[in-house]
Design an enzyme around this catalytic site. Structure first.
Site, short mmCIF file in Angstrom:
data_model
loop_
_atom_site.label_atom_id
_atom_site.label_comp_id
_atom_site.label_asym_id
_atom_site.label_seq_id
_atom_site.Cartn_x
_atom_site.Cartn_y
_atom_site.Cartn_z
N CYS A 65 -18.52 -21.64 2.01
CA CYS A 65 -18.07 -20.07 2.52
C CYS A 65 -18.43 -20.15 3.72
O CYS A 65 -17.68 -19.51 4.59
CB CYS A 65 -19.14 -19.08 1.52
SG CYS A 65 -18.82 -19.33 -0.11
C1 BEZ Z 1 -19.99 -23.15 -1.23
O1 BEZ Z 1 -19.61 -22.22 -0.61
O2 BEZ Z 1 -20.22 -24.36 -0.50
C2 BEZ Z 1 -20.43 -23.07 -2.53
C3 BEZ Z 1 -20.57 -21.66 -3.15
C4 BEZ Z 1 -20.93 -21.56 -4.60
C5 BEZ Z 1 -20.83 -22.89 -5.43
C6 BEZ Z 1 -20.61 -23.92 -4.61
C7 BEZ Z 1 -20.16 -24.14 -3.30
#
Ligand code: BEZ
Length: 212
Positions: free
Chosen positions: A46
């Site tokens: 994210c």
């Molecule tokens: C991420 O943004 O890295 C992420 C968010 C939730 C679950 C897995 C990865």
């Protein structure tokens, strides 16, 4: 709320964001919009996505597109996380992050897919036209970051095909030839597409991009 489909009106809402209260339809104004959700603040993928979106803000603006991100995190967390995004992605987050801790917007837009996660939004994307109708939806899992160049490419196609009787072929990029839609009769092509055309098959007729 049932799944939002292409052509549906994007539901209106009021929510807190990192740039103040947003009344969504009013905020969209007469332009295009992208509303995209991410699973959670302070997560790695994210962080890269929001950084990428910030870097392309000018490209969205050139196309008269406003962008807004959303997760079920509270507003204070958004403000803290933005500092990390700016620092690690070498950018300045310059669009609103909507805080949806009560999941009101997430449920309205069907961004929570319980068999993927009960608690967090998936990576949904809604492209909304000036008529407030949904023009495109995308859904990615938490494990896969989105391609914002592809999003810009799709917006180029949506905006072009909204104004001309054309469609864009596989892998098309702005500036390349486009396809004349089947509803246009052969005899009407010269007037509608004065740049010329190629008739590869009766149903496959191409022409230079009309607005370039
Ligand atoms: C991420 O943004 O890295 C992420 C968010 C939730 C679950 C897995 C990865």
């Amino acid at each position: 709320m049932a799944t939002l489909r292409l052509g549906d009106i994007a539901p209106d809402f009021t929510a807190e964001s990192s740039e103040g209260t947003i009344h969504f339809h009013e905020w969209l104004g007469n332009g295009w919009g992208v509303l995209f959700s991410h699973p959670a603040d302070f997560t790695p993928v994210c962080t890269t996505e929001l950084g990428a979106a910030a870097k392309y803000k000018d490209e969205f603006a050139k196309r008269n597109v406003k962008i807004a991100a959303l997760s079920v995190d509270p507003i204070g967390k958004h403000h803290e996380w933005i500092k990390d995004i700016n620092e690690t992605q070498n950018t300045t987050v310059n669009f609103p992050l909507i805080a949806d801790p009560e999941k009101k917007v997430a449920l309205l837009y069907d961004m929570i897919h319980p068999n993927a996660s009960e608690n967090f939004t998936v990576r949904s994307v809604f492209v909304i036209g000036p008529d407030k109708k949904v023009k495109l939806t995308l859904t990615y899992p938490a494990s896969t970051g989105r391609n914002f160049v592809e999003l810009l490419r799709v917006i180029d196609s949506l905006q072009l095909t909204a104004n001309y009787s054309v469609a864009t072929p596989a892998d098309w990029k702005s500036g390349e030839d486009v396809v004349i839609v089947p509803a246009v009769k052969d005899e009407d092509i010269p007037a509608k597409f004065p740049k010329g055309h190629t008739r590869i098959k009766p149903y496959l007729r191409t022409t230079p991009q009309p607005n370039k």
